[in-house]
Write an enzyme that holds these catalytic residues in place. Structure first.
Site, mmCIF file in Angstrom:
data_model
loop_
_atom_site.group_PDB
_atom_site.id
_atom_site.type_symbol
_atom_site.label_atom_id
_atom_site.label_comp_id
_atom_site.label_asym_id
_atom_site.label_seq_id
_atom_site.Cartn_x
_atom_site.Cartn_y
_atom_site.Cartn_z
ATOM 1 N N ASP A 13 -2.431 2.232 0.616
ATOM 2 C CA ASP A 13 -2.381 3.193 -0.496
ATOM 3 C C ASP A 13 -1.345 4.292 -0.296
ATOM 4 O OD1 ASP A 13 -4.478 1.772 -1.659
ATOM 5 O OD2 ASP A 13 -5.985 2.992 -0.631
ATOM 6 N N LYS A 16 3.099 2.200 -2.109
ATOM 7 C CA LYS A 16 4.028 1.057 -2.027
ATOM 8 C C LYS A 16 4.440 0.587 -3.417
ATOM 9 C CE LYS A 16 0.897 -1.162 0.348
ATOM 10 N NZ LYS A 16 -0.064 -0.058 0.566
ATOM 11 N N GLY A 40 -4.266 -2.749 -4.358
ATOM 12 C CA GLY A 40 -4.171 -2.099 -5.666
ATOM 13 C C GLY A 40 -2.899 -1.278 -5.642
ATOM 14 N N HIS A 41 -1.851 -1.776 -6.276
ATOM 15 C CA HIS A 41 -0.551 -1.100 -6.245
ATOM 16 C C HIS A 41 -0.283 -0.488 -7.617
ATOM 17 C CE1 HIS A 41 0.825 -3.924 -2.733
ATOM 18 N NE2 HIS A 41 -0.203 -3.165 -2.430
ATOM 19 N N GLN A 222 -1.673 -3.483 1.841
ATOM 20 C CA GLN A 222 -2.389 -2.744 2.898
ATOM 21 C C GLN A 222 -1.394 -1.935 3.745
ATOM 22 O OE1 GLN A 222 -3.459 -6.408 2.583
ATOM 23 N NE2 GLN A 222 -4.545 -5.462 0.920
#
Ligand code: GDP
Ligand code: IMO
Ligand code: MG
Length: 422
Positions: A13, A16, A40-41, A222
């Protein structure tokens, strides 16, 4: 042409998604190399927020081709849902997203076992997306690959044999209800039709693209501290987010890597369980969470927040070979009178020389802090380095000096515009 790798340098988080989207402007291909829909990007473009779990964050650039590499574990339904969501926003994705025929599938029993494991006493705090159990099957050599969808008889045979084994496990060990074979076979045969147009030998595609001089960005999910080999094991994910994972997760050789960019937040966060030396369990931590909007993009869980941990970041820079840093969320620190950074770990009153990898030590260390003055100014409007307040530049330069890695990108807000490239 060579490949650039974008890695999360902390516990995930780091931003990225924003940085990959930003750098996608100048590349032909963006390729995800590990993880699955646990990621979750977030990408914010033209006032719209997109949260991508599987599809690379370059997808919002119409000329970019996106690859989901062999190192990813793919949940077909999550992929289909994400595709529909993008299409509902008018984004044309057909013909420019490909999934490796060699990637493994997440099956319903992986998600079930993931959630059952989390009901036990030693919780990792996973995202519940079936990631660990899917990688277990991959390495136990019983996994089902995307390519298996193309061979109906083999697929049915593999699913049946897996479910027989899983049902034994579920009934005897987990005391849980069993899984219905026919339902899963039917569902996955349907997926075959929906995924067919996206399946490719992506390793071949990427190697040909490299030969043809195309620019490729490898997108990690990650972060290094969640790496199964180099992170805070066992509180990690089940893949290699570190830069080495890009080669095995995409099928490109180490000789094609041009550079490694590490994305790091100006402070530190972590979701789920596990050691977090600089965690702030007080109101300061809550303030960081509130200003930074620190809630998981996949599960919505509140993220644990703390000061920037330079000691772990230096270790991450070493393991990843980070050559430049993209420092994100600096604006979140605008209002602090003083900002602490962790410059060392003490164990038994002695300074550690290197990052400890055994859980007992890391859970017992005492962070050593340096306090830097806050800049107490809103920096969201800054668009070049010189317009940042002096104390803010000193903060960045302290980080660079400690890490011996230059900070080349500074992010002062969630959108593409909120960026300073040095
Ligand atoms: P990722 O998983 O590394 O892509 O990061 P996430 O998307 O899970 O979390 C990063 C969060 O911070 C998202 O909500 C982004 O929109 C947001 N973000 C990224 N960069 C910045 C920044 O420089 N400032 C602020 N305030 N928010 C940012
Ligand atoms: P992005 O790509 C932050 C964490 C989970 C848990 C551990 C294992 O958005 O940075 P898993 O479901 O992977 O088996 O969970 O890893 N985790 C993440 N934390 N960002 C992520 O992804 C994460 N993906 C997994 O919270 O602690
Ligand atoms: Mg995220």
């Amino acid at each position: 042409m060579s490949m650039k790798i974008i890695v999360g340098a902390q516990w995930g988080d780091e931003g990225k998604g924003k940085i990959v989207d930003l750098l996608s402007e100048d590349v032909d291909i963006v390729a995800r190399y590990q993880g699955g829909a646990n990621a979750g990007h977030t990408v914010v473009v033209n006032g719209k927020t997109y949260i991508l779990h599987l599809i690379p964050s370059g997808i919002l650039h119409p000329k970019v081709t996106c690859i989901i590499g062999n190192g990813v574990v793919l949940d077909p339904q999550a992929f289909i849902d994400e595709l529909s969501l993008l299409e509902s926003h008018g984004i044309d994705v057909r013909g420019r997203i490909f999934i490796s025929h060699n990637a493994h599938l997440i099956m319903p029993y992986h998600k079930l076992i993931d959630s059952l494991n989390e009901q036990g006493t030693s919780k990792i705090g996973t995202t519940g997306r079936g990631i660990g159990p899917a990688y277990i099957d991959k390495f136990a050599r019983v996994g089902i690959k995307i390519v298996d969808l193309l061979h109906r008889d083999l697929l049915v045979k593999k699913i049946k044999s897996n479910i027989e084994d899983k049902n034994l496990l579920l009934s005897r060990i987990y005391n849980s209800s069993m899984i219905d074979v026919d339902e899963i076979v039917d569902t996955y045969l349907q997926y075959d039709k929906q995924l067919d147009e996206f399946i490719k030998d992506t390793s071949l595609y990427l190697n040909q693209a490299l030969k043809a001089g195309k620019a490729i960005l490898a997108e990690g999910a990650q972060g290094a501290m969640l790496d199964v080999d180099f992170g805070t094991y066992p509180f990690v994910t089940s893949s290699n987010p570190t830069s080495g994972g890009a080669c095995t997760g995409l099928g490109v050789s180490p000789t094609s890597i041009g550079s490694v960019i590490g994305v790091a937040k100006a402070y530190t966060t972590r979701v789920g369980n596990g050691p977090f030396p600089t965690e702030l369990k007080d109101s300061l931590g809550e303030t960081l969470r509130k200003i930074g909007g620190e809630y998981g993009a996949t599960t919505g869980r509140p993220r644990r927040c703390g000061w920037l941990d330079l000691f772990s970041l230096r270790y991450s820079a070493m393991v990843n070979g980070i050559q430049e840093i993209a420092l994100t969320k600096l604006d979140v620190l605008d209002d602090f009178d003083a900002i602490k950074v962790c410059v060392g770990y003490k164990y038994n009153n002695k300074l550690l020389k290197s990052f400890p990898l055994d859980l007992c030590t890391i859970e017992d260390i005492e962070p050593v802090y340096e306090s830097l003055p806050g800049w107490k100014e809103n920096i969201a409007g800054a668009r070049n380095y010189s317009s940042l307040p002096g104390k803010c530049r000193s903060y960045i330069e302290f980080i660079e000096k400690y890490l011996e890695v230059p900070v080349k990108i500074v992010s002062v807000g969630a959108t593409r515009e909120h960026t300073i490239v040095r």
